[in-house]
Scaffold this motif. Structure first.
Motif, PDB file in Angstrom:
ATOM      1  N   MET A 135       0.821  -1.212   0.000  1.00 63.79           N
ATOM      2  CA  MET A 135       0.000   0.000   0.000  1.00 63.79           C
ATOM      3  C   MET A 135       0.857   1.265   0.000  1.00 63.79           C
ATOM      4  O   MET A 135       0.528   2.241  -0.680  1.00 63.79           O
ATOM      5  CB  MET A 135      -0.950  -0.024   1.194  1.00 63.79           C
ATOM      6  N   VAL A 136       1.954   1.235   0.728  1.00 65.50           N
ATOM      7  CA  VAL A 136       2.847   2.390   0.754  1.00 65.50           C
ATOM      8  C   VAL A 136       3.465   2.620  -0.625  1.00 65.50           C
ATOM      9  O   VAL A 136       3.495   3.757  -1.131  1.00 65.50           O
ATOM     10  CB  VAL A 136       3.951   2.215   1.818  1.00 65.50           C
ATOM     11  N   GLN A 137       3.962   1.541  -1.265  1.00 66.28           N
ATOM     12  CA  GLN A 137       4.580   1.731  -2.575  1.00 66.28           C
ATOM     13  C   GLN A 137       3.557   2.157  -3.617  1.00 66.28           C
ATOM     14  O   GLN A 137       3.883   2.886  -4.556  1.00 66.28           O
ATOM     15  CB  GLN A 137       5.330   0.465  -3.007  1.00 66.28           C
ATOM     16  N   ALA A 138       2.293   1.719  -3.455  1.00 62.79           N
ATOM     17  CA  ALA A 138       1.241   2.131  -4.381  1.00 62.79           C
ATOM     18  C   ALA A 138       0.970   3.632  -4.240  1.00 62.79           C
ATOM     19  O   ALA A 138       0.810   4.347  -5.250  1.00 62.79           O
ATOM     20  CB  ALA A 138      -0.035   1.336  -4.127  1.00 62.79           C
ATOM     21  N   ALA A 139       0.929   4.121  -3.007  1.00 63.15           N
ATOM     22  CA  ALA A 139       0.719   5.562  -2.790  1.00 63.15           C
ATOM     23  C   ALA A 139       1.880   6.376  -3.355  1.00 63.15           C
ATOM     24  O   ALA A 139       1.678   7.432  -3.978  1.00 63.15           O
ATOM     25  CB  ALA A 139       0.553   5.840  -1.297  1.00 63.15           C
ATOM     26  N   GLN A 140       3.101   5.874  -3.160  1.00 67.01           N
ATOM     27  CA  GLN A 140       4.272   6.568  -3.691  1.00 67.01           C
ATOM     28  C   GLN A 140       4.260   6.570  -5.220  1.00 67.01           C
ATOM     29  O   GLN A 140       4.598   7.577  -5.859  1.00 67.01           O
ATOM     30  CB  GLN A 140       5.541   5.905  -3.165  1.00 67.01           C
ATOM     31  N   ALA A 141       3.860   5.440  -5.815  1.00 66.80           N
ATOM     32  CA  ALA A 141       3.806   5.344  -7.278  1.00 66.80           C
ATOM     33  C   ALA A 141       2.758   6.296  -7.841  1.00 66.80           C
ATOM     34  O   ALA A 141       2.977   6.932  -8.882  1.00 66.80           O
ATOM     35  CB  ALA A 141       3.509   3.902  -7.688  1.00 66.80           C
ATOM     36  N   HIS A 146       1.510  11.513 -10.523  1.00 66.72           N
ATOM     37  CA  HIS A 146       0.699  12.739 -10.484  1.00 66.72           C
ATOM     38  C   HIS A 146       1.360  13.768  -9.562  1.00 66.72           C
ATOM     39  O   HIS A 146       0.789  14.150  -8.525  1.00 66.72           O
ATOM     40  CB  HIS A 146      -0.712  12.419  -9.992  1.00 66.72           C
ATOM     41  N   PRO A 147       2.554  14.217  -9.889  1.00 68.59           N
ATOM     42  CA  PRO A 147       3.288  15.142  -8.999  1.00 68.59           C
ATOM     43  C   PRO A 147       2.585  16.463  -8.793  1.00 68.59           C
ATOM     44  O   PRO A 147       2.836  17.154  -7.797  1.00 68.59           O
ATOM     45  CB  PRO A 147       4.628  15.318  -9.717  1.00 68.59           C
ATOM     46  N   GLU A 148       1.684  16.812  -9.701  1.00 68.54           N
ATOM     47  CA  GLU A 148       1.014  18.106  -9.587  1.00 68.54           C
ATOM     48  C   GLU A 148      -0.218  18.051  -8.686  1.00 68.54           C
ATOM     49  O   GLU A 148      -0.816  19.086  -8.385  1.00 68.54           O
ATOM     50  CB  GLU A 148       0.598  18.583 -10.984  1.00 68.54           C
ATOM     51  N   GLN A 149      -0.592  16.860  -8.245  1.00 67.75           N
ATOM     52  CA  GLN A 149      -1.797  16.706  -7.433  1.00 67.75           C
ATOM     53  C   GLN A 149      -1.448  16.415  -5.976  1.00 67.75           C
ATOM     54  O   GLN A 149      -0.427  15.802  -5.674  1.00 67.75           O
ATOM     55  CB  GLN A 149      -2.672  15.575  -7.986  1.00 67.75           C
ATOM     56  N   SER A 150      -2.334  16.838  -5.078  1.00 71.13           N
ATOM     57  CA  SER A 150      -2.149  16.546  -3.662  1.00 71.13           C
ATOM     58  C   SER A 150      -2.765  15.189  -3.340  1.00 71.13           C
ATOM     59  O   SER A 150      -3.561  14.644  -4.130  1.00 71.13           O
ATOM     60  CB  SER A 150      -2.817  17.623  -2.803  1.00 71.13           C
ATOM     61  N   LEU A 151      -2.438  14.672  -2.165  1.00 70.99           N
ATOM     62  CA  LEU A 151      -2.988  13.383  -1.760  1.00 70.99           C
ATOM     63  C   LEU A 151      -4.500  13.431  -1.593  1.00 70.99           C
ATOM     64  O   LEU A 151      -5.150  12.377  -1.563  1.00 70.99           O
ATOM     65  CB  LEU A 151      -2.344  12.930  -0.447  1.00 70.99           C
ATOM     66  N   GLN A 152      -5.070  14.622  -1.487  1.00 73.43           N
ATOM     67  CA  GLN A 152      -6.520  14.744  -1.393  1.00 73.43           C
ATOM     68  C   GLN A 152      -7.208  14.202  -2.650  1.00 73.43           C
ATOM     69  O   GLN A 152      -8.382  13.824  -2.607  1.00 73.43           O
ATOM     70  CB  GLN A 152      -6.917  16.208  -1.168  1.00 73.43           C
ATOM     71  N   THR A 155      -7.825   8.448  -4.847  1.00 77.11           N
ATOM     72  CA  THR A 155      -9.034   7.660  -4.594  1.00 77.11           C
ATOM     73  C   THR A 155      -8.669   6.190  -4.395  1.00 77.11           C
ATOM     74  O   THR A 155      -7.543   5.777  -4.693  1.00 77.11           O
ATOM     75  CB  THR A 155     -10.006   7.754  -5.778  1.00 77.11           C
ATOM     76  N   GLU A 156      -9.617   5.416  -3.921  1.00 73.30           N
ATOM     77  CA  GLU A 156      -9.383   3.982  -3.754  1.00 73.30           C
ATOM     78  C   GLU A 156      -9.043   3.332  -5.090  1.00 73.30           C
ATOM     79  O   GLU A 156      -8.142   2.503  -5.179  1.00 73.30           O
ATOM     80  CB  GLU A 156     -10.614   3.301  -3.141  1.00 73.30           C
ATOM     81  N   GLU A 157      -9.784   3.721  -6.117  1.00 76.63           N
ATOM     82  CA  GLU A 157      -9.548   3.130  -7.439  1.00 76.63           C
ATOM     83  C   GLU A 157      -8.160   3.486  -7.951  1.00 76.63           C
ATOM     84  O   GLU A 157      -7.472   2.644  -8.547  1.00 76.63           O
ATOM     85  CB  GLU A 157     -10.615   3.613  -8.431  1.00 76.63           C
ATOM     86  N   ALA A 158      -7.735   4.713  -7.734  1.00 75.26           N
ATOM     87  CA  ALA A 158      -6.422   5.140  -8.200  1.00 75.26           C
ATOM     88  C   ALA A 158      -5.320   4.403  -7.458  1.00 75.26           C
ATOM     89  O   ALA A 158      -4.325   3.971  -8.049  1.00 75.26           O
ATOM     90  CB  ALA A 158      -6.268   6.648  -8.024  1.00 75.26           C
TER      91      ALA A 158
END
Length: 231
Positions: A135-141, A146-152, A155-158
């Motif tokens: 899960m951590v590596q998925a969030a990092q990937a 999407h470097p221009e977007q915030s973690l907000q 989504t679950e699908e993403a």
């Protein structure tokens, strides 16, 4: 019929201890059992089989045992690819592979490439794998994509699309051998709605007949995915 079965292969060491054998022989016997279970799943029409072979926590075991496990894994990669090709098995290896020696990483890459065209069943072997790591590596990937977007914006699908097993459906049936009743940091996201089947059989004793019993048990389950039961 479950389309994705995952198995935590537990009990190799205890199997060997009961027979006054070294742990390495237990692991070797467990590796032989893999072939039978892959064939049984393929014959039943299961599209995906995932096996927990080596966790991120397994590095804590005695150095001799870890070395034996990794050596067995390399031997498996070298000897089983031809059989996989003959039986339509596609092999995928997931986990943090950078910790492995270059020769092992090369064997993994070669085995995946050699079986990439097969489509009867996909065998995922999890090595140096942990559900939290995934899960951590998925969030990092996702963040890197999407470097221009915030973690907000995540989504679950993403997030699911960046998991190491994004190519496979979520787990339908999760089996653990060896008498333990926990999932030990294995595919935490993918098993969110899996049916859990625990058996006292040690992994080298887990037969295709026992697998069939687990599948028959699964078929009778009422899977509601969080919805209410029918009135």
């Amino acid at each position: 019929m479950p389309q994705h079965i995952a198995i935590i292969m537990d009990g190799n060491r205890r199997w060997a201890k009961k027979r006054f054998m070294p742990a390495a022989l237990g692991h070797a016997s467990g590796a032989k059992r893999v072939r039978d279970i892959v064939r049984a799943c393929s014959d039943m029409g299961v599209a995906h089989l995932s096996l927990f072979a080596f966790s991120t926590e397994n590095w804590k075991r005695p150095e001799e045992e870890v070395s034996s496990l990794l050596g067995l894994f390399m031997t498996y990669l070298q000897k089983e690819v031809d059989g996989m090709n003959a039986n339509g098995v596609r092999l995928r290896l997931v986990g943090e592979k950078s910790r492995f020696a270059p020769v092992m990483q090369e064997l993994i890459t070669r085995a995946e490439q050699q079986t990439a065209h097969n489509s009867k069943i996909t065998l995922t072997v999890c090595v140096n794998y942990g559900g939290r790591w995934d899960m951590v590596q998925a969030a990092q990937a996702w963040q890197q994509a999407h470097p221009e977007q915030s973690l907000q914006a995540l989504t679950e699908e993403a997030l699911a699309s960046h998991l190491s097993t994004a190519y496979a459906p979520e787990i339908d049936l999760l089996i653990r051998t060896g008498g333990e009743s926990r999932i030990s940091n294995f595919m935490l996201w993918q098993a969110a709605y899996a049916e859990l089947f625990f058996t006292d059989d040690l992994w080298p004793d887990f037969s295709p007949d026992r697998l069939q019993q687990a599948v028959e048990w699964f078929v009778l389950r009422d899977r509601r995915f969080g919805s209410s039961a029918p009135l």
